[in-house]
Design a protein around this motif. Structure first.
Motif, PDB file in Angstrom:
ATOM      1  N   SER A  39       0.829  -1.207   0.000  1.00 56.21           N
ATOM      2  CA  SER A  39       0.000   0.000   0.000  1.00 56.21           C
ATOM      3  C   SER A  39       0.858   1.250   0.000  1.00 56.21           C
ATOM      4  O   SER A  39       0.458   2.294  -0.514  1.00 56.21           O
ATOM      5  CB  SER A  39      -0.928   0.011   1.225  1.00 56.21           C
ATOM      6  OG  SER A  39      -1.825  -1.074   1.194  1.00 56.21           O
ATOM      7  N   TYR A  40       2.053   1.134   0.588  1.00 62.85           N
ATOM      8  CA  TYR A  40       2.938   2.287   0.699  1.00 62.85           C
ATOM      9  C   TYR A  40       4.356   1.876   0.351  1.00 62.85           C
ATOM     10  O   TYR A  40       4.704   0.686   0.320  1.00 62.85           O
ATOM     11  CB  TYR A  40       2.888   2.869   2.117  1.00 62.85           C
ATOM     12  CG  TYR A  40       1.495   3.320   2.520  1.00 62.85           C
ATOM     13  CD1 TYR A  40       0.974   4.514   2.041  1.00 62.85           C
ATOM     14  CD2 TYR A  40       0.712   2.528   3.348  1.00 62.85           C
ATOM     15  CE1 TYR A  40      -0.303   4.925   2.388  1.00 62.85           C
ATOM     16  CE2 TYR A  40      -0.576   2.922   3.699  1.00 62.85           C
ATOM     17  CZ  TYR A  40      -1.077   4.122   3.209  1.00 62.85           C
ATOM     18  OH  TYR A  40      -2.345   4.513   3.540  1.00 62.85           O
ATOM     19  N   VAL A  41       5.188   2.867   0.147  1.00 61.63           N
ATOM     20  CA  VAL A  41       6.566   2.622  -0.240  1.00 61.63           C
ATOM     21  C   VAL A  41       7.340   1.947   0.882  1.00 61.63           C
ATOM     22  O   VAL A  41       8.168   1.078   0.658  1.00 61.63           O
ATOM     23  CB  VAL A  41       7.248   3.953  -0.648  1.00 61.63           C
ATOM     24  CG1 VAL A  41       8.757   3.778  -0.788  1.00 61.63           C
ATOM     25  CG2 VAL A  41       6.665   4.474  -1.956  1.00 61.63           C
ATOM     26  N   SER A  42       7.060   2.330   2.123  1.00 60.89           N
ATOM     27  CA  SER A  42       7.784   1.768   3.254  1.00 60.89           C
ATOM     28  C   SER A  42       6.819   1.514   4.403  1.00 60.89           C
ATOM     29  O   SER A  42       6.218   2.449   4.933  1.00 60.89           O
ATOM     30  CB  SER A  42       8.894   2.725   3.700  1.00 60.89           C
ATOM     31  OG  SER A  42       9.554   2.230   4.854  1.00 60.89           O
ATOM     32  N   GLY A  43       6.678   0.263   4.768  1.00 60.92           N
ATOM     33  CA  GLY A  43       5.817  -0.067   5.904  1.00 60.92           C
ATOM     34  C   GLY A  43       4.334  -0.075   5.562  1.00 60.92           C
ATOM     35  O   GLY A  43       3.934  -0.149   4.400  1.00 60.92           O
ATOM     36  N   PRO A  94       1.676   5.688   5.509  1.00 63.24           N
ATOM     37  CA  PRO A  94       2.420   6.631   4.673  1.00 63.24           C
ATOM     38  C   PRO A  94       3.562   7.279   5.454  1.00 63.24           C
ATOM     39  O   PRO A  94       3.429   7.552   6.651  1.00 63.24           O
ATOM     40  CB  PRO A  94       1.367   7.648   4.252  1.00 63.24           C
ATOM     41  CG  PRO A  94       0.308   7.558   5.287  1.00 63.24           C
ATOM     42  CD  PRO A  94       0.278   6.122   5.699  1.00 63.24           C
ATOM     43  N   SER A  95       4.676   7.513   4.767  1.00 59.96           N
ATOM     44  CA  SER A  95       5.848   8.085   5.419  1.00 59.96           C
ATOM     45  C   SER A  95       6.541   9.052   4.465  1.00 59.96           C
ATOM     46  O   SER A  95       6.090   9.281   3.331  1.00 59.96           O
ATOM     47  CB  SER A  95       6.811   6.968   5.836  1.00 59.96           C
ATOM     48  OG  SER A  95       7.318   6.318   4.672  1.00 59.96           O
ATOM     49  N   GLN A  96       7.665   9.599   4.921  1.00 55.05           N
ATOM     50  CA  GLN A  96       8.436  10.507   4.084  1.00 55.05           C
ATOM     51  C   GLN A  96       8.992   9.800   2.850  1.00 55.05           C
ATOM     52  O   GLN A  96       9.306  10.447   1.839  1.00 55.05           O
ATOM     53  CB  GLN A  96       9.571  11.131   4.899  1.00 55.05           C
ATOM     54  CG  GLN A  96       9.101  12.102   5.970  1.00 55.05           C
ATOM     55  CD  GLN A  96       8.261  13.229   5.398  1.00 55.05           C
ATOM     56  OE1 GLN A  96       8.639  13.839   4.380  1.00 55.05           O
ATOM     57  NE2 GLN A  96       7.120  13.500   6.024  1.00 55.05           N
ATOM     58  N   ALA A  97       9.121   8.473   2.933  1.00 55.86           N
ATOM     59  CA  ALA A  97       9.552   7.722   1.757  1.00 55.86           C
ATOM     60  C   ALA A  97       8.533   7.872   0.631  1.00 55.86           C
ATOM     61  O   ALA A  97       8.895   8.034  -0.551  1.00 55.86           O
ATOM     62  CB  ALA A  97       9.736   6.250   2.118  1.00 55.86           C
ATOM     63  N   ASP A  98       7.252   7.853   0.980  1.00 58.25           N
ATOM     64  CA  ASP A  98       6.197   8.058  -0.020  1.00 58.25           C
ATOM     65  C   ASP A  98       6.282   9.473  -0.596  1.00 58.25           C
ATOM     66  O   ASP A  98       6.102   9.682  -1.801  1.00 58.25           O
ATOM     67  CB  ASP A  98       4.822   7.833   0.614  1.00 58.25           C
ATOM     68  CG  ASP A  98       4.596   6.388   0.981  1.00 58.25           C
ATOM     69  OD1 ASP A  98       4.224   5.602   0.098  1.00 58.25           O
ATOM     70  OD2 ASP A  98       4.777   6.059   2.164  1.00 58.25           O
ATOM     71  N   VAL A  99       6.547  10.451   0.280  1.00 55.21           N
ATOM     72  CA  VAL A  99       6.640  11.839  -0.167  1.00 55.21           C
ATOM     73  C   VAL A  99       7.786  11.995  -1.155  1.00 55.21           C
ATOM     74  O   VAL A  99       7.658  12.641  -2.207  1.00 55.21           O
ATOM     75  CB  VAL A  99       6.835  12.783   1.037  1.00 55.21           C
ATOM     76  CG1 VAL A  99       7.031  14.222   0.552  1.00 55.21           C
ATOM     77  CG2 VAL A  99       5.654  12.708   1.980  1.00 55.21           C
ATOM     78  N   GLY A 127      10.752   7.284   6.617  1.00 58.21           N
ATOM     79  CA  GLY A 127      10.629   5.907   6.140  1.00 58.21           C
ATOM     80  C   GLY A 127      11.781   5.574   5.223  1.00 58.21           C
ATOM     81  O   GLY A 127      12.400   6.457   4.624  1.00 58.21           O
ATOM     82  N   ALA A 128      12.101   4.293   5.114  1.00 58.13           N
ATOM     83  CA  ALA A 128      13.221   3.865   4.258  1.00 58.13           C
ATOM     84  C   ALA A 128      12.819   3.978   2.796  1.00 58.13           C
ATOM     85  O   ALA A 128      11.862   3.363   2.351  1.00 58.13           O
ATOM     86  CB  ALA A 128      13.602   2.439   4.602  1.00 58.13           C
ATOM     87  N   SER A 129      13.552   4.779   2.036  1.00 50.83           N
ATOM     88  CA  SER A 129      13.232   4.994   0.624  1.00 50.83           C
ATOM     89  C   SER A 129      13.922   3.963  -0.256  1.00 50.83           C
ATOM     90  O   SER A 129      15.095   3.657  -0.064  1.00 50.83           O
ATOM     91  CB  SER A 129      13.655   6.398   0.190  1.00 50.83           C
ATOM     92  OG  SER A 129      13.494   6.544  -1.212  1.00 50.83           O
TER      93      SER A 129
END
Length: 222
Positions: A23-27, A30-35, A73-75
């Motif tokens: 669902s999201y890039v990390s975890g 939503p996190s800064q990785a998604d941003v 978040g881990a990108s």
């Protein structure tokens, strides 16, 4: 999985594959990785990349202020658009996520318990304020005079002078018993905890000049 420049067709294709089961890039949130990836993509992917498009539209639904408040978040993006290292193991991420959700469950359980306690307290207070049921009885008394010369109006007047906490006098009537003699039938309501029937009849019989006897004609709990 790591992928490079998401502005290229290959990078977007890798992102689409990456998001096929995420669902999201990390975890799981939503996190800064998604941003970071969202800003790199820049615009909505083509419809041929459904997973990337779904993710992009979801991230775009948040305001910039909301996105700024997300945790780090881990990108999976790599420097220069080339993969340099694999991201953290999925198992580790899953473990972290499970811990986070476990904490959330504990918080929800605590909140549910607090609400339940408040409702129980409110119910107890409401119940304690409810007036207790007062046991009462309705009694019909037969008050018999000495003879036909007894002043029945005065007899009734004397009877009604009896006052007790929890005693309320009601209607009355004269009932013939023979030879020109009438008895007084009088209603009263008593609170059972306050008025003794025996004491009440004794008080009426104290009017010896008028009353020969007192009998209970009817007795009903209210």
């Amino acid at each position: 999985m790591a992928f490079g420049d998401v502005k290229t067709a290959q990078g977007l294709n890798d992102l689409n594959k990456y998001l096929a089961e995420r669902s999201y890039v990390s975890g799981w949130v939503p996190s800064q990785a998604d941003v970071q990836v969202f800003e790199q993509v820049g615009k909505a992917p083509a419809g041929s990349l459904p997973h990337a498009l779904r993710w992009y539209n979801h991230i775009a639904s948040y305001t910039p202020a909301e996105r700024k408040a997300w945790a780090a978040g881990a990108s999976p993006l790599t420097a220069g658009g080339k993969p340099t290292a694999a991201p953290a193991k999925v198992e580790d991420d899953d473990d972290d996520d499970v811990d986070l959700f476990g904490s959330g469950d504990e918080e929800e359980d605590a909140e549910a318990a607090r609400i339940r306690e408040e409702r129980l307290k409110a119910y107890s207070e409401k119940k304690s304020k409810k007036p207790a049921l007062i046991a009462k009885s309705s009694i019909l008394l037969d008050v018999k005079p000495w003879d036909d010369e007894t002043d029945m109006k005065e007899l009734e007047k004397q009877v009604r002078t009896v006052e007790m906490d929890g005693l309320l006098w009601g209607a009355s009537k004269l009932v013939p018993v023979g030879y020109g003699i009438h008895k007084l039938q009088i209603m009263c309501v008593i609170e059972d905890d306050k008025v003794s029937v025996d004491l009440l009849t004794e008080k009426i019989q104290e009017f010896e000049d008028f009353v020969q006897s007192v009998d209970i004609a009817a007795f009903n709990k209210i």
